[in-house]
Design a protein around this motif. Sequence first.
Motif, PDB file in Angstrom:
ATOM      1  N   ILE A   1       1.320  11.179  11.991  1.00 25.99           N
ATOM      2  CA  ILE A   1       1.571   9.741  12.026  1.00 25.99           C
ATOM      3  C   ILE A   1       0.344   8.901  11.651  1.00 25.99           C
ATOM      4  CG2 ILE A   1       1.049   9.303  14.470  1.00 25.99           C
ATOM      5  CD1 ILE A   1       3.628   7.470  14.425  1.00 25.99           C
ATOM      6  N   PHE A   2      -0.828   9.498  11.680  1.00 23.82           N
ATOM      7  CA  PHE A   2      -2.043   8.736  11.365  1.00 23.82           C
ATOM      8  C   PHE A   2      -2.198   8.604   9.855  1.00 23.82           C
ATOM      9  CE2 PHE A   2      -2.671  10.030  15.692  1.00 23.82           C
ATOM     10  CZ  PHE A   2      -3.364   8.983  16.266  1.00 23.82           C
ATOM     11  N   LYS A   3      -1.382   7.752   9.265  1.00 26.00           N
ATOM     12  CA  LYS A   3      -1.410   7.524   7.818  1.00 26.00           C
ATOM     13  C   LYS A   3      -2.507   6.514   7.477  1.00 26.00           C
ATOM     14  CE  LYS A   3       2.821   9.509   7.129  1.00 26.00           C
ATOM     15  NZ  LYS A   3       2.674  10.835   7.695  1.00 26.00           N
TER      16      LYS A   3
ATOM     17  N   CYS B   1       9.468   7.772  18.304  1.00 23.33           N
ATOM     18  CA  CYS B   1       9.255   8.863  19.254  1.00 23.33           C
ATOM     19  C   CYS B   1       7.896   8.672  19.921  1.00 23.33           C
ATOM     20  CB  CYS B   1       9.332  10.218  18.547  1.00 23.33           C
ATOM     21  SG  CYS B   1       7.964  10.530  17.402  1.00 23.33           S
ATOM     22  N   MET B   2       7.582   9.574  20.795  1.00 21.03           N
ATOM     23  CA  MET B   2       6.335   9.450  21.560  1.00 21.03           C
ATOM     24  C   MET B   2       5.089   9.451  20.676  1.00 21.03           C
ATOM     25  SD  MET B   2       4.613  12.673  21.621  1.00 21.03           S
ATOM     26  CE  MET B   2       3.685  12.622  23.098  1.00 21.03           C
ATOM     27  N   LYS B   3       5.194   9.972  19.462  1.00 19.08           N
ATOM     28  CA  LYS B   3       4.017  10.007  18.583  1.00 19.08           C
ATOM     29  C   LYS B   3       3.610   8.610  18.118  1.00 19.08           C
ATOM     30  CE  LYS B   3       4.570  14.802  17.457  1.00 19.08           C
ATOM     31  NZ  LYS B   3       4.886  15.820  16.479  1.00 19.08           N
TER      32      LYS B   3
ATOM     33  N   TRP C   1      -3.328  14.187  24.217  1.00 21.26           N
ATOM     34  CA  TRP C   1      -2.643  13.061  24.857  1.00 21.26           C
ATOM     35  C   TRP C   1      -2.376  13.430  26.304  1.00 21.26           C
ATOM     36  CZ3 TRP C   1      -2.054   8.134  24.294  1.00 21.26           C
ATOM     37  CH2 TRP C   1      -1.111   7.467  25.064  1.00 21.26           C
ATOM     38  N   LYS C   2      -3.155  12.822  27.196  1.00 21.00           N
ATOM     39  CA  LYS C   2      -2.996  13.035  28.640  1.00 21.00           C
ATOM     40  C   LYS C   2      -3.011  14.517  29.001  1.00 21.00           C
ATOM     41  CE  LYS C   2      -0.907   8.621  29.266  1.00 21.00           C
ATOM     42  NZ  LYS C   2      -0.303   7.718  30.164  1.00 21.00           N
ATOM     43  N   GLY C   3      -3.964  15.240  28.420  1.00 19.94           N
ATOM     44  CA  GLY C   3      -4.145  16.642  28.741  1.00 19.94           C
ATOM     45  C   GLY C   3      -3.298  17.611  27.948  1.00 19.94           C
ATOM     46  N   LYS C   4      -2.477  17.092  27.055  1.00 14.03           N
ATOM     47  CA  LYS C   4      -1.618  17.955  26.236  1.00 14.03           C
ATOM     48  C   LYS C   4      -1.953  17.760  24.767  1.00 14.03           C
ATOM     49  CE  LYS C   4       3.199  18.900  25.198  1.00 14.03           C
ATOM     50  NZ  LYS C   4       4.579  18.467  25.290  1.00 14.03           N
ATOM     51  N   ASN C   5      -2.072  18.863  24.029  1.00 10.97           N
ATOM     52  CA  ASN C   5      -2.335  18.756  22.595  1.00 10.97           C
ATOM     53  C   ASN C   5      -1.058  18.408  21.858  1.00 10.97           C
ATOM     54  OD1 ASN C   5      -5.063  19.201  22.682  1.00 10.97           O
ATOM     55  ND2 ASN C   5      -4.913  21.391  22.282  1.00 10.97           N
TER      56      ASN C   5
ATOM     57  N   THR D   1       0.846  -1.202   0.000  1.00 10.48           N
ATOM     58  CA  THR D   1       0.000   0.000   0.000  1.00 10.48           C
ATOM     59  C   THR D   1       0.873   1.241   0.000  1.00 10.48           C
ATOM     60  OG1 THR D   1      -0.146   0.138   2.430  1.00 10.48           O
ATOM     61  CG2 THR D   1      -1.921  -1.053   1.304  1.00 10.48           C
ATOM     62  N   THR D   2       0.317   2.316  -0.542  1.00 11.89           N
ATOM     63  CA  THR D   2       0.904   3.642  -0.406  1.00 11.89           C
ATOM     64  C   THR D   2       0.040   4.378   0.602  1.00 11.89           C
ATOM     65  OG1 THR D   2      -0.398   4.421  -2.302  1.00 11.89           O
ATOM     66  CG2 THR D   2       1.871   3.712  -2.732  1.00 11.89           C
ATOM     67  N   ASN D   3       0.678   5.166   1.481  1.00 16.31           N
ATOM     68  CA  ASN D   3      -0.037   5.762   2.608  1.00 16.31           C
ATOM     69  C   ASN D   3       0.333   7.231   2.774  1.00 16.31           C
ATOM     70  OD1 ASN D   3      -0.757   2.945   3.489  1.00 16.31           O
ATOM     71  ND2 ASN D   3       1.424   2.867   3.877  1.00 16.31           N
ATOM     72  N   ILE D   4      -0.675   8.031   3.061  1.00 18.11           N
ATOM     73  CA  ILE D   4      -0.459   9.438   3.383  1.00 18.11           C
ATOM     74  C   ILE D   4      -1.295   9.762   4.616  1.00 18.11           C
ATOM     75  CG2 ILE D   4       0.128  10.181   1.039  1.00 18.11           C
ATOM     76  CD1 ILE D   4      -2.740  11.236   0.754  1.00 18.11           C
ATOM     77  N   GLY D   5      -1.007  10.904   5.221  1.00 16.13           N
ATOM     78  CA  GLY D   5      -1.758  11.332   6.399  1.00 16.13           C
ATOM     79  C   GLY D   5      -1.967  12.826   6.384  1.00 16.13           C
ATOM     80  N   GLU D   6      -2.880  13.256   7.244  1.00 19.58           N
ATOM     81  CA  GLU D   6      -3.176  14.672   7.383  1.00 19.58           C
ATOM     82  C   GLU D   6      -2.700  15.143   8.750  1.00 19.58           C
ATOM     83  OE1 GLU D   6      -7.380  14.466   6.891  1.00 19.58           O
ATOM     84  OE2 GLU D   6      -7.226  13.964   4.762  1.00 19.58           O
ATOM     85  N   LYS D   7      -2.497  16.415   8.878  1.00 15.99           N
ATOM     86  CA  LYS D   7      -2.144  16.996  10.172  1.00 15.99           C
ATOM     87  C   LYS D   7      -3.301  16.747  11.134  1.00 15.99           C
ATOM     88  CE  LYS D   7      -0.995  21.471  12.200  1.00 15.99           C
ATOM     89  NZ  LYS D   7      -0.736  22.887  11.900  1.00 15.99           N
ATOM     90  N   LYS D   8      -2.966  16.236  12.305  1.00 17.38           N
ATOM     91  CA  LYS D   8      -4.005  15.894  13.268  1.00 17.38           C
ATOM     92  C   LYS D   8      -3.609  16.393  14.654  1.00 17.38           C
ATOM     93  CE  LYS D   8      -6.791  11.952  14.676  1.00 17.38           C
ATOM     94  NZ  LYS D   8      -7.191  10.602  14.377  1.00 17.38           N
ATOM     95  N   GLU D   9      -4.568  16.985  15.355  1.00 22.49           N
ATOM     96  CA  GLU D   9      -4.390  17.403  16.747  1.00 22.49           C
ATOM     97  C   GLU D   9      -4.984  16.321  17.636  1.00 22.49           C
ATOM     98  OE1 GLU D   9      -3.051  20.285  18.117  1.00 22.49           O
ATOM     99  OE2 GLU D   9      -2.460  21.006  16.133  1.00 22.49           O
TER     100      GLU D   9
END
Length: 185
Positions: free
Chosen positions: A25-27, A120-122, A16-20, A5-13
């Motif tokens: 990473i959500f491809k 990373c944490m993401k 996470w535990k009270g922090k934006n 598969t080929t995968n892309i994602g959009e900017k997402k807010e």
Amino acid sequence: MKIVTTNIGEKKEVNWKGKNVTTGIFKYAVDKPIFLDIEEVKEDAICDREHHGGVLQAVYGYSLKHYAYFKELYPDLNFEMGMFGENLTVDDLDETKIHQGDTFKVGETVLEATVQRNPCMKLGVRFNDMQIVKQFWNTTYCGIYFKVLKTGLVKAGDIFEKIKSCPENPTIADLYIAKRAAKGI
């Protein structure tokens, strides 16, 4: 090897535990060819330019075979292609056999293996569990970043054909293990 598969994602807010947290990473898999450009995949969000994108990390590839290992650790998680933030899900991309500098013809493009992907944490945000970061570090299933030597379109089903081998260079897994040791993990 071939692209599954080929995968892309959009900017997402994401909260996470009270922090934006802002992430790309959500491809998700797309049913159309994607354009691999010199510093990025067109139409794919890169939210952290310090660690992603750029000439040496323009495209991220990950092996479908690695999914099985993580599915055992997270049996209740809905695994979708692009789960690890990869642009290209490849049927059998083996970091222990691909050397830095190895070059591949893929669709209209030519790609050169450059470096490993360090988690990373993401990735933890994507899995909704920070344990995945350590579990990821404790494998050699890091995936591979590629430099785009020739831009163009790639699509699911395209063959990942090695056209240049650099056995004198370290494997991507070697680079990953060295990075892990340097971090004391």
